[in-house]
Write a protein that holds these residues in place. Structure first.
Motif, PDB file in Angstrom:
ATOM      1  N   GLY A   1       0.769  -1.169   0.057  1.00  0.00           N
ATOM      2  CA  GLY A   1      -0.027  -0.012  -0.095  1.00  0.00           C
ATOM      3  C   GLY A   1       0.835   1.172  -0.164  1.00  0.00           C
ATOM      4  O   GLY A   1       0.739   2.004  -0.621  1.00  0.00           O
ATOM      5  N   ILE A   2       1.886   1.105   0.613  1.00  0.00           N
ATOM      6  CA  ILE A   2       2.671   2.466   0.690  1.00  0.00           C
ATOM      7  C   ILE A   2       3.329   2.603  -0.451  1.00  0.00           C
ATOM      8  O   ILE A   2       3.704   3.760  -1.017  1.00  0.00           O
ATOM      9  N   VAL A   3       3.861   1.457  -1.141  1.00  0.00           N
ATOM     10  CA  VAL A   3       4.736   1.473  -2.451  1.00  0.00           C
ATOM     11  C   VAL A   3       3.477   2.332  -3.418  1.00  0.00           C
ATOM     12  O   VAL A   3       3.833   2.892  -4.314  1.00  0.00           O
ATOM     13  N   VAL A   4       2.396   1.627  -3.521  1.00  0.00           N
ATOM     14  CA  VAL A   4       1.331   2.075  -4.514  1.00  0.00           C
ATOM     15  C   VAL A   4       0.993   3.633  -4.194  1.00  0.00           C
ATOM     16  O   VAL A   4       0.882   4.315  -5.249  1.00  0.00           O
ATOM     17  N   ALA A   5       0.868   4.074  -3.095  1.00  0.00           N
ATOM     18  CA  ALA A   5       0.535   5.247  -2.575  1.00  0.00           C
ATOM     19  C   ALA A   5       1.699   6.417  -3.317  1.00  0.00           C
ATOM     20  O   ALA A   5       1.592   7.447  -3.826  1.00  0.00           O
ATOM     21  N   SER A   6       3.003   5.719  -2.915  1.00  0.00           N
ATOM     22  CA  SER A   6       4.101   6.874  -3.286  1.00  0.00           C
ATOM     23  C   SER A   6       4.525   6.674  -4.725  1.00  0.00           C
ATOM     24  O   SER A   6       4.887   7.654  -5.391  1.00  0.00           O
ATOM     25  N   GLU A   7       4.619   5.664  -5.280  1.00  0.00           N
ATOM     26  CA  GLU A   7       5.116   5.269  -6.747  1.00  0.00           C
ATOM     27  C   GLU A   7       3.912   5.926  -7.554  1.00  0.00           C
ATOM     28  O   GLU A   7       4.411   6.479  -8.754  1.00  0.00           O
ATOM     29  N   TRP A   8       2.638   5.408  -7.515  1.00  0.00           N
ATOM     30  CA  TRP A   8       1.640   5.898  -8.255  1.00  0.00           C
ATOM     31  C   TRP A   8       1.148   7.226  -8.244  1.00  0.00           C
ATOM     32  O   TRP A   8       0.150   7.428  -8.885  1.00  0.00           O
ATOM     33  N   ARG A   9       1.513   7.723  -6.962  1.00  0.00           N
ATOM     34  CA  ARG A   9       0.619   8.903  -6.678  1.00  0.00           C
ATOM     35  C   ARG A   9      -0.749   8.826  -6.410  1.00  0.00           C
ATOM     36  O   ARG A   9      -1.653   9.564  -6.783  1.00  0.00           O
ATOM     37  N   ASP A  10      -1.111   7.421  -5.940  1.00  0.00           N
ATOM     38  CA  ASP A  10      -2.662   7.409  -5.799  1.00  0.00           C
ATOM     39  C   ASP A  10      -2.735   6.802  -4.221  1.00  0.00           C
ATOM     40  O   ASP A  10      -2.733   5.742  -4.006  1.00  0.00           O
ATOM     41  N   GLU A  11      -2.942   7.902  -3.504  1.00  0.00           N
ATOM     42  CA  GLU A  11      -3.227   7.769  -1.920  1.00  0.00           C
ATOM     43  C   GLU A  11      -4.242   6.942  -1.635  1.00  0.00           C
ATOM     44  O   GLU A  11      -4.330   6.225  -0.594  1.00  0.00           O
ATOM     45  N   ALA A  12      -5.365   7.280  -2.360  1.00  0.00           N
ATOM     46  CA  ALA A  12      -6.643   6.492  -2.276  1.00  0.00           C
ATOM     47  C   ALA A  12      -6.365   4.943  -2.212  1.00  0.00           C
ATOM     48  O   ALA A  12      -7.069   3.891  -1.558  1.00  0.00           O
ATOM     49  N   ALA A  13      -5.803   4.450  -3.276  1.00  0.00           N
ATOM     50  CA  ALA A  13      -5.690   3.408  -3.645  1.00  0.00           C
ATOM     51  C   ALA A  13      -4.664   2.435  -2.609  1.00  0.00           C
ATOM     52  O   ALA A  13      -5.041   1.527  -2.052  1.00  0.00           O
ATOM     53  N   GLY A  14      -3.541   3.218  -2.056  1.00  0.00           N
ATOM     54  CA  GLY A  14      -2.569   2.775  -1.199  1.00  0.00           C
ATOM     55  C   GLY A  14      -3.279   2.704   0.125  1.00  0.00           C
ATOM     56  O   GLY A  14      -3.073   1.492   0.750  1.00  0.00           O
ATOM     57  N   ILE A  15      -4.030   3.427   0.514  1.00  0.00           N
ATOM     58  CA  ILE A  15      -4.832   3.459   1.812  1.00  0.00           C
ATOM     59  C   ILE A  15      -5.801   2.136   1.760  1.00  0.00           C
ATOM     60  O   ILE A  15      -5.797   1.527   2.772  1.00  0.00           O
ATOM     61  N   GLY A  16      -6.481   2.168   0.684  1.00  0.00           N
ATOM     62  CA  GLY A  16      -7.349   0.871   0.360  1.00  0.00           C
ATOM     63  C   GLY A  16      -7.005  -0.403   0.570  1.00  0.00           C
ATOM     64  O   GLY A  16      -7.244  -1.346   1.010  1.00  0.00           O
TER      65      GLY A  16
END
Length: 153
Positions: free
Chosen positions: A112-127
Motif C-alpha cells: 500500500g505504501i509503494v502504491v501510494a508513493s510510486e503511483w501517486r494514488d493515495e486512495a488506492a494505497g490506503i485501500g
C-alpha cells in the motif's frame, strides 16, 4: 435429589473419569513410563485401554503402571514437561496460518505504501493497507481463538 439431575451428574462424573484416564495414558506414553503392553489384535480403531498405535509392530499399545492414585497422578504432573502436561499450561506453538497472516499483513502494508508513493494514488494505497489489515486480522483472530481453545495433543 431429582432423578434427572442425579443422572446428569453421574454421567458427567463418568465422562470426567474417562478424560482423566486418557490424560494419564497420554502422560505415560510421552514419558514412556511402565511396561509397554500390546493389544494383539490391530483390527479396528484404538480403544480407551489401548489408545496408541505402533507402526513398526502394526498394533495398538499402552503403558501400564498398575493403579495410580489421585495423589500419585498429581505428583507425577509436577515433573512432566509443560508441552506434555494435560492441564493446558503450554499449548504448543501458534499455527502456520497465524504467521502466514502476519507476513501477508506486513506485505499488504508495504504494498500500500509503494502504491501510494510510486503511483501517486493515495486512495488506492490506503485501500490496500486497510483491506489487507482487515482481511488478515480475521485470520489472526481465528488463529488466536483456536490457540486459546486448543487441547494438548
Amino acid at each position: 435429589m431429582n432423578n434427572y439431575i442425579q443422572d446428569y451428574i453421574s454421567k458427567k462424573k463418568k465422562e470426567n473419569k474417562e478424560d482423566e484416564k486418557m490424560s494419564l495414558a497420554e502422560v505415560l506414553n510421552k514419558l514412556q513410563i511402565g511396561k509397554k503392553e500390546y493389544l494383539g489384535d490391530c483390527e479396528g480403531d484404538p480403544t480407551m485401554d489401548f489408545p496408541f498405535y505402533d507402526m513398526e509392530k502394526n498394533d495398538y499399545y499402552r503403558y501400564n503402571v498398575g493403579e495410580v492414585s489421585d495423589e500419585e497422578y498429581e505428583e507425577l504432573l509436577k515433573y512432566v514437561p509443560n508441552e506434555v502436561n494435560p492441564n493446558g499450561t503450554n499449548k504448543g506453538k501458534m499455527s502456520f496460518w497465524y504467521w502466514f497472516a502476519i507476513i501477508l499483513m506486513a506485505v499488504g502494508v508495504i504494498g500500500g505504501i509503494v502504491v501510494a508513493s510510486e503511483w501517486r494514488d493515495e486512495a488506492a494505497g490506503i485501500g490496500i493497507i486497510i483491506g489487507s489489515m482487515v482481511f488478515f486480522s480475521q485470520i489472526i483472530l481465528l488463529s488466536r481463538i483456536e490457540y486459546n481453545t486448543r487441547k494438548n495433543k
